[in-house]
Design an enzyme around this catalytic site. Structure first.
Site, PDB file in Angstrom:
ATOM      1  N   ARG A  85       0.837  -1.206   0.000  1.00 49.82           N
ATOM      2  CA  ARG A  85       0.000   0.000   0.000  1.00 49.82           C
ATOM      3  C   ARG A  85       0.874   1.259   0.000  1.00 49.82           C
ATOM      4  NH1 ARG A  85      -4.783  -0.553   4.396  1.00 49.82           N
ATOM      5  NH2 ARG A  85      -4.089   1.529   4.960  1.00 49.82           N
ATOM      6  N   ARG A 137       0.704   8.418  10.310  1.00 48.87           N
ATOM      7  CA  ARG A 137      -0.608   7.795  10.570  1.00 48.87           C
ATOM      8  C   ARG A 137      -0.758   7.484  12.062  1.00 48.87           C
ATOM      9  NH1 ARG A 137      -0.245   2.917   6.681  1.00 48.87           N
ATOM     10  NH2 ARG A 137      -2.205   2.252   7.608  1.00 48.87           N
TER      11      ARG A 137
HETATM   12  P1  AP5 Z   1      -4.517  -5.199   8.981  1.00 52.17           P
HETATM   13  O1  AP5 Z   1      -5.587  -6.162   9.321  1.00 52.17           O
HETATM   14  O2  AP5 Z   1      -4.337  -4.798   7.569  1.00 52.17           O
HETATM   15  O3  AP5 Z   1      -4.613  -3.911   9.935  1.00 52.17           O
HETATM   16  P2  AP5 Z   1      -5.609  -2.687   9.901  1.00 52.17           P
HETATM   17  O4  AP5 Z   1      -5.906  -2.340  11.320  1.00 52.17           O
HETATM   18  O5  AP5 Z   1      -6.743  -2.943   8.993  1.00 52.17           O
HETATM   19  O6  AP5 Z   1      -4.617  -1.593   9.317  1.00 52.17           O
HETATM   20  P3  AP5 Z   1      -4.878  -0.438   8.272  1.00 52.17           P
HETATM   21  O7  AP5 Z   1      -3.521   0.058   7.871  1.00 52.17           O
HETATM   22  O8  AP5 Z   1      -5.794  -0.874   7.183  1.00 52.17           O
HETATM   23  O9  AP5 Z   1      -5.566   0.623   9.162  1.00 52.17           O
HETATM   24  P4  AP5 Z   1      -5.694   2.123   8.885  1.00 52.17           P
HETATM   25  O10 AP5 Z   1      -6.659   2.504   9.893  1.00 52.17           O
HETATM   26  O11 AP5 Z   1      -4.441   2.895   8.897  1.00 52.17           O
HETATM   27  O12 AP5 Z   1      -6.105   2.172   7.334  1.00 52.17           O
HETATM   28  P5  AP5 Z   1      -7.490   2.373   6.609  1.00 52.17           P
HETATM   29  O13 AP5 Z   1      -7.444   1.588   5.370  1.00 52.17           O
HETATM   30  O14 AP5 Z   1      -8.590   2.174   7.542  1.00 52.17           O
HETATM   31  O15 AP5 Z   1      -3.136  -5.822   9.535  1.00 52.17           O
HETATM   32  C1  AP5 Z   1      -1.892  -5.161   9.303  1.00 52.17           C
HETATM   33  C2  AP5 Z   1      -0.813  -6.199   8.958  1.00 52.17           C
HETATM   34  O16 AP5 Z   1      -0.571  -7.010  10.094  1.00 52.17           O
HETATM   35  C3  AP5 Z   1      -1.205  -7.181   7.831  1.00 52.17           C
HETATM   36  O17 AP5 Z   1      -0.064  -7.493   7.103  1.00 52.17           O
HETATM   37  C4  AP5 Z   1      -1.736  -8.414   8.587  1.00 52.17           C
HETATM   38  O18 AP5 Z   1      -1.565  -9.614   7.841  1.00 52.17           O
HETATM   39  C5  AP5 Z   1      -0.857  -8.397   9.833  1.00 52.17           C
HETATM   40  N1  AP5 Z   1      -1.536  -8.895  11.039  1.00 52.17           N
HETATM   41  C6  AP5 Z   1      -2.825  -8.641  11.416  1.00 52.17           C
HETATM   42  N2  AP5 Z   1      -3.093  -9.238  12.592  1.00 52.17           N
HETATM   43  C7  AP5 Z   1      -1.940  -9.874  12.961  1.00 52.17           C
HETATM   44  C8  AP5 Z   1      -1.578 -10.661  14.096  1.00 52.17           C
HETATM   45  N3  AP5 Z   1      -2.452 -10.916  15.083  1.00 52.17           N
HETATM   46  N4  AP5 Z   1      -0.311 -11.150  14.154  1.00 52.17           N
HETATM   47  C9  AP5 Z   1       0.580 -10.892  13.162  1.00 52.17           C
HETATM   48  N5  AP5 Z   1       0.301 -10.161  12.062  1.00 52.17           N
HETATM   49  C10 AP5 Z   1      -0.945  -9.639  11.970  1.00 52.17           C
HETATM   50  O19 AP5 Z   1      -7.421   3.918   6.245  1.00 52.17           O
HETATM   51  C11 AP5 Z   1      -6.464   4.401   5.343  1.00 52.17           C
HETATM   52  C12 AP5 Z   1      -6.556   5.914   5.271  1.00 52.17           C
HETATM   53  O20 AP5 Z   1      -7.854   6.297   4.745  1.00 52.17           O
HETATM   54  C13 AP5 Z   1      -6.430   6.683   6.581  1.00 52.17           C
HETATM   55  O21 AP5 Z   1      -5.087   6.905   6.937  1.00 52.17           O
HETATM   56  C14 AP5 Z   1      -7.165   7.980   6.249  1.00 52.17           C
HETATM   57  O22 AP5 Z   1      -6.370   8.836   5.475  1.00 52.17           O
HETATM   58  C15 AP5 Z   1      -8.325   7.487   5.383  1.00 52.17           C
HETATM   59  N6  AP5 Z   1      -9.506   7.158   6.187  1.00 52.17           N
HETATM   60  C16 AP5 Z   1     -10.028   5.910   6.392  1.00 52.17           C
HETATM   61  N7  AP5 Z   1     -11.092   5.981   7.217  1.00 52.17           N
HETATM   62  C17 AP5 Z   1     -11.235   7.281   7.549  1.00 52.17           C
HETATM   63  C18 AP5 Z   1     -12.131   7.961   8.400  1.00 52.17           C
HETATM   64  N8  AP5 Z   1     -13.099   7.325   9.092  1.00 52.17           N
HETATM   65  N9  AP5 Z   1     -11.993   9.315   8.530  1.00 52.17           N
HETATM   66  C19 AP5 Z   1     -11.033   9.987   7.841  1.00 52.17           C
HETATM   67  N10 AP5 Z   1     -10.127   9.385   7.026  1.00 52.17           N
HETATM   68  C20 AP5 Z   1     -10.235   8.036   6.882  1.00 52.17           C
HETATM   69 MG    MG Z   2      -7.406  -2.084   7.186  1.00 53.94          MG
END
Ligand code: AP5
Ligand code: MG
Length: 210
Positions: free
Chosen positions: A156, A167
């Site tokens: 990503r 972040r």
């Molecule tokens: P993963 O499951 O991908 O973690 P995640 O919590 O979903 O992480 P994200 O990076 O997707 O969260 P985010 O909140 O920054 O991004 P989002 O897309 O929501 O796991 C991460 C990694 O660890 C993977 O490789 C997985 O395999 C591994 N893993 C998982 N569990 C594990 C375990 N137990 N042990 C070992 N490994 C493990 O948002 C992106 C952007 O969009 C934001 O920064 C913002 O700019 C915007 N945005 C999104 N929502 C909003 C909102 N509500 N308001 C304003 N802006 C927003």
């Molecule tokens: Mg996610």
């Protein structure tokens, strides 16, 4: 069940949402995935959101609130949904609470920042369906290909180390206050997200029973 997954970037929201979605047969509403789809499709929304995302900042509240409201009004959400990554500010939580939607539980997955940095450095995501992998913790069966749809895996854009740092900063200042917000309402359930994916899933299920 209408559920909010509240946790820092990389804590495992998407990974746990996928397992809950399979178990309960309800859709995941991921604001991040919706925004990335808009970026890939070159929409106006995508063009506007891309800069915020790549800078590790939040997309403006009014845009996100509108996006979520129209998504959860769709038919597949009528028996429940999992909100992954929304709300992320008090203003978003207030807008949700002022709407007709009733949230049953809010789950916080706790993972320390050092571990998050390691996880995001090894993450891969399917370009087509968004399924998430990790080079060590959840490798795909075939290198570079998605187990589910055979799509190509990519890193990503916002997983660059400097963006991850920003972040996490954004999370601590703007989103973490929601932990107390939902605790005071008696809606919060907390699990440690430091165990293996399957063990965290079991902890999530038992936290949701409480
Ligand atoms: P993963 O499951 O991908 O973690 P995640 O919590 O979903 O992480 P994200 O990076 O997707 O969260 P985010 O909140 O920054 O991004 P989002 O897309 O929501 O796991 C991460 C990694 O660890 C993977 O490789 C997985 O395999 C591994 N893993 C998982 N569990 C594990 C375990 N137990 N042990 C070992 N490994 C493990 O948002 C992106 C952007 O969009 C934001 O920064 C913002 O700019 C915007 N945005 C999104 N929502 C909003 C909102 N509500 N308001 C304003 N802006 C927003
Ligand atoms: Mg996610």
């Amino acid at each position: 069940m209408n559920l909010i997954l509240l946790a820092a970037p990389g804590a495992g929201k998407g990974t746990q949402a996928e397992l809950l979605c399979e178990k309960f047969g309800i859709p995941t509403v991921s604001t991040g995935a919706m925004l990335r789809k808009n970026i890939a499709d070159g929409t106006q929304l995508g063009k506007m959101a891309e800069k915020y995302i790549n800078d590790g900042k939040l997309v403006p509240d009014d845009v996100i609130i509108g996006l979520v409201q129209s998504r959860i009004a769709e038919g597949d959400c009528k028996n429940g949904f999992i909100l992954d990554g929304f709300p992320r500010t008090i203003a978003q939580a207030e807008a949700l609470s002022a709407s007709d939607v009733k949230i049953d539980k809010v789950l916080n997955i706790e993972v320390p920042d050092e571990k998050i940095i390691e996880r995001l450095a090894g993450r891969l995501e399917c370009k087509s369906c968004g399924t998430t992998y990790h080079k060590e913790h959840r490798p795909p069966k075939v290198d570079g290909k998605c187990d589910r749809c055979g799509g190509d895996l990519r890193v990503r854009d916002d997983d660059k180390p400097e963006t991850v740092k920003q972040r996490l900063k954004t999370y601590h200042t703007q989103t973490k206050p929601l932990v107390d917000y939902y605790k005071e309402k008696g809606m919060l359930r907390v699990v440690s997200g430091q165990e293996k994916i399957e063990d965290t899933h079991k902890a999530v299920l038992s936290a949701l029973e409480k």
